[in-house]
Design a protein around this motif. Structure first.
Motif, short mmCIF file in Angstrom:
data_model
loop_
_atom_site.label_atom_id
_atom_site.label_comp_id
_atom_site.label_asym_id
_atom_site.label_seq_id
_atom_site.Cartn_x
_atom_site.Cartn_y
_atom_site.Cartn_z
N TYR A 58 0.85 -1.20 0.00
CA TYR A 58 0.00 0.00 0.00
C TYR A 58 0.88 1.24 0.00
O TYR A 58 1.93 1.27 0.61
N TYR A 115 -13.52 0.66 2.41
CA TYR A 115 -12.20 0.32 1.88
C TYR A 115 -11.26 1.52 1.96
O TYR A 115 -10.09 1.37 2.29
N VAL A 169 -14.68 -4.87 4.58
CA VAL A 169 -13.63 -5.10 3.58
C VAL A 169 -13.43 -6.61 3.46
O VAL A 169 -13.40 -7.32 4.46
N PHE A 195 -11.36 -9.90 2.94
CA PHE A 195 -9.99 -10.36 3.18
C PHE A 195 -9.90 -11.86 2.97
O PHE A 195 -10.89 -12.59 3.05
N ASP A 240 -5.63 -8.51 1.92
CA ASP A 240 -6.66 -7.85 1.14
C ASP A 240 -6.99 -8.70 -0.09
O ASP A 240 -6.11 -9.06 -0.87
N GLN A 285 -4.16 -6.92 9.56
CA GLN A 285 -4.15 -6.81 8.11
C GLN A 285 -2.71 -6.68 7.61
O GLN A 285 -1.95 -5.85 8.11
#
Length: 152
Positions: free
Chosen positions: A2, A69, A101, A103, A125, A147
């Motif tokens: 990310y 998100y 979200v 996963f 993700d 996460q």
């Protein structure tokens, strides 16, 4: 995995979704105001019901998932990060919906401070491509909450 560009992209998509929701809603509201001034109660009532149903349906279906998100990406980019080393065990067969979200669960065996193994569950993700890992492969994970931010 990310970066700031992911956050900018998610925010742009959220703005577009809000715009696509608000334009028809404003049009319906303007028609409703017009029929209020014309004292046409059946049309005013019908347009009010259509407006509320359309807004709730479209918001839940199109805006809310992107909003959740975007919040997730913002937290991942700006929030605290932790690192852990472990041994990859498996990916879950099913996806999980956590805070809106989607996963994919990833099971990893880590060592505690005394050197005893314990199992950990991290979430990858589902929109990101899954890495090709084999059982028993050593991995280094950077994570926020549970996460996965980066995997090597």
């Amino acid at each position: 995995m990310y970066s700031e560009s992911d956050l900018v992209s998610a925010r742009k998509q959220l703005r577009r979704r809000w715009l696509c929701l608000l334009l028809p809603s404003i049009l319906l509201f303007a028609l409703q105001v017009f029929y209020i001034t014309q004292r046409n109660e059946p049309m005013t009532t019908a347009l009010g019901i259509i407006l509320v149903v359309l807004f709730i349906f479209a918001f839940e279906l199109f805006v809310l998932p992107v909003q959740k998100y975007t919040r997730f990406v913002r937290e991942v980019v700006t929030g605290p990060h932790h690192d852990v080393d472990g041994v990859f065990e498996q990916f879950d067969a099913e996806t999980s919906l956590i805070d809106g979200v989607v996963f994919r669960g990833m099971h990893v065996t880590c060592l505690d401070d005394l050197g005893d193994p314990y199992d950990r569950l991290f979430y990858l993700d589902a929109q990101k491509p899954a890495p090709s890992l084999s059982k028993g492969q050593k991995v280094s994970i950077t994570y926020h909450d549970r996460q996965i931010i980066a995997l090597s």
